[in-house]
Design a protein around this motif. Structure first.
Motif, short mmCIF file in Angstrom:
data_model
loop_
_atom_site.label_atom_id
_atom_site.label_comp_id
_atom_site.label_asym_id
_atom_site.label_seq_id
_atom_site.Cartn_x
_atom_site.Cartn_y
_atom_site.Cartn_z
N ALA A 88 0.81 -1.21 0.00
CA ALA A 88 0.00 0.00 0.00
C ALA A 88 0.84 1.27 0.00
CB ALA A 88 -0.94 -0.01 1.20
N ILE A 89 1.86 1.32 0.85
CA ILE A 89 2.64 2.55 0.99
C ILE A 89 3.40 2.90 -0.29
CG2 ILE A 89 4.54 3.66 2.23
CD1 ILE A 89 3.57 2.28 4.75
N PRO A 90 4.22 1.98 -0.85
CA PRO A 90 4.90 2.35 -2.10
C PRO A 90 3.92 2.62 -3.24
CG PRO A 90 5.24 0.01 -1.58
CD PRO A 90 4.65 0.66 -0.38
N SER A 91 2.78 1.94 -3.25
CA SER A 91 1.79 2.18 -4.29
C SER A 91 1.22 3.58 -4.19
CB SER A 91 0.67 1.14 -4.20
OG SER A 91 -0.35 1.42 -5.13
N LEU A 92 0.86 4.00 -2.98
CA LEU A 92 0.31 5.34 -2.79
C LEU A 92 1.35 6.41 -3.08
CD1 LEU A 92 -1.94 5.07 0.40
CD2 LEU A 92 -2.65 5.62 -1.93
N VAL A 93 2.59 6.18 -2.65
CA VAL A 93 3.65 7.17 -2.91
C VAL A 93 3.82 7.36 -4.41
CG1 VAL A 93 6.13 7.59 -2.75
CG2 VAL A 93 4.87 6.79 -0.75
N GLY A 94 3.81 6.25 -5.16
CA GLY A 94 3.95 6.34 -6.60
C GLY A 94 2.81 7.10 -7.25
N ASN A 95 1.59 6.88 -6.76
CA ASN A 95 0.42 7.55 -7.35
C ASN A 95 0.33 9.02 -6.96
OD1 ASN A 95 -0.57 5.32 -8.74
ND2 ASN A 95 -1.75 4.59 -6.99
N ILE A 96 0.87 9.35 -5.78
CA ILE A 96 0.74 10.72 -5.28
C ILE A 96 1.88 11.61 -5.75
CG2 ILE A 96 0.76 12.11 -3.16
CD1 ILE A 96 -0.61 9.71 -1.79
N ALA A 97 3.09 11.04 -5.90
CA ALA A 97 4.27 11.85 -6.18
C ALA A 97 4.14 12.63 -7.48
CB ALA A 97 5.51 10.96 -6.22
N GLU A 98 3.71 11.95 -8.55
CA GLU A 98 3.65 12.62 -9.85
C GLU A 98 2.68 13.80 -9.88
OE1 GLU A 98 2.94 11.69 -14.61
OE2 GLU A 98 2.85 10.05 -13.15
N PRO A 99 1.41 13.63 -9.44
CA PRO A 99 0.51 14.79 -9.47
C PRO A 99 0.97 15.93 -8.58
CG PRO A 99 -0.52 12.91 -8.38
CD PRO A 99 0.69 12.40 -9.04
N LEU A 100 1.62 15.62 -7.46
CA LEU A 100 2.12 16.70 -6.61
C LEU A 100 3.27 17.44 -7.27
CD1 LEU A 100 1.97 15.19 -2.99
CD2 LEU A 100 0.43 16.84 -4.08
N MET A 101 4.10 16.71 -8.03
CA MET A 101 5.17 17.38 -8.76
C MET A 101 4.60 18.30 -9.83
SD MET A 101 8.35 14.69 -9.15
CE MET A 101 7.40 13.32 -9.78
N TRP A 102 3.53 17.84 -10.52
CA TRP A 102 2.84 18.70 -11.48
C TRP A 102 2.33 19.96 -10.78
CZ3 TRP A 102 1.49 18.27 -16.74
CH2 TRP A 102 1.91 17.10 -17.38
N LEU A 103 1.74 19.78 -9.62
CA LEU A 103 1.14 20.90 -8.89
C LEU A 103 2.20 21.91 -8.47
CD1 LEU A 103 -1.48 22.04 -7.65
CD2 LEU A 103 -0.94 20.76 -5.57
#
Length: 268
Positions: free
Chosen positions: A33-48
């Motif tokens: 769960a943790i690495p999966s969420l980090v992967g899904n969250i990191a990219e949109p936050l970098m865009w933001l």
């Protein structure tokens, strides 16, 4: 397979037997769960951060409905819909394809008294539910950054779940057609990426040429943005019923097509 209906376009035969399949995916996912969420969250936050604060410093404010709003608020209210779309799409493509074609998990499940229709429904709901985890975490970060504190954002959760359902249904169509992972590149390149730039996430759709604007206004991602963005601005959407019906229409039609194509694949 005897479980596959003779008519692939017959109405879905659904039951609560989708729940054990959904639960199975949840139990497997919990281990990563943790690495999966980090992967899904990191990219949109970098865009933001990159576009919201970097480009936002150059753009300043955008006029929206007669009101000036900071660019980062404009971007955040659109990118959260894009995050729901991407999270649901990746799960319904790559992960579902792995379970269906590579690992043959679906074949094993259907040895039990579970119909293919229930398996497809479970995969769709799981992809949508997983996307909700992602957008919840991103919304938390946005609120911590002070981008928006409107209580109307509570309404965004069911809307974003609907976005996840819609795009997971659409992705399952390509999952049924795919022969390998490379096939998904066409879906991203020819459909998702153009829609991402035409749906008013990075700039208002009013900037588009007239005929392109007409098409863009009816894209599922545009409809999602029109539902969510006003909530960030502490307003209610202007045409909520129409937008919800359009989103639901895309979901229902896409699910039916995805189910028919999946039945055809398992029949052959």
């Amino acid at each position: 397979m005897s479980q596959i209906q003779n008519n692939i376009w017959a109405a879905p035969r659904l039951s609560m037997r989708w729940w054990p399949v959904f639960l199975r995916n949840w139990l497997v996912w919990k281990k990563l769960a943790i690495p999966s969420l980090v992967g899904n969250i990191a990219e949109p936050l970098m865009w933001l951060v990159a576009f919201g604060y970097g480009l936002g410093a150059l753009v300043g404010q955008i006029e929206l409905g007669g009101e000036k709003v900071p660019y980062i608020l404009f971007l955040a209210s659109g990118s959260i819909c894009m995050s729901a779309m991407n999270a649901a799409t990746f799960e319904a493509l790559y992960s579902a394809f792995s379970r269906m074609h590579v690992q043959k998990t679906w074949d094993g499940i259907m040895n039990a008294p579970v119909r293919l229709d229930d398996v497809v429904l479970a995969e769709m709901l799981w992809a949508a539910f997983k996307s909700l985890f992602t957008v919840t975490a991103i919304l938390g970060v946005m609120m911590a950054l002070g981008i928006s504190h409107s209580w109307k954002l509570l309404v965004a959760w069911p809307v974003l779940l609907g976005v996840g359902i819609t795009f997971s249904c659409m992705a399952l169509i390509f999952n049924a057609l795919a022969k390998g992972y490379d096939f998904f590149t066409y879906y991203f390149t020819l459909f998702l990426t153009p829609m991402m730039f035409l749906s008013g996430i990075f700039f208002p759709r009013e900037q588009l040429p007239g005929f392109v604007r007409v098409i863009a206004d009816w894209l599922p991602l545009s409809v999602a943005v029109d539902l969510v963005r006003p909530l960030f601005l502490d307003r209610w959407p202007e045409h909520p019923l129409r937008n919800v019906l359009v989103l639901a229409g895309f979901a229902v039609v896409s699910f039916w097509i995805a189910l028919a194509l999946t039945r055809k694949r398992f029949r052959s």
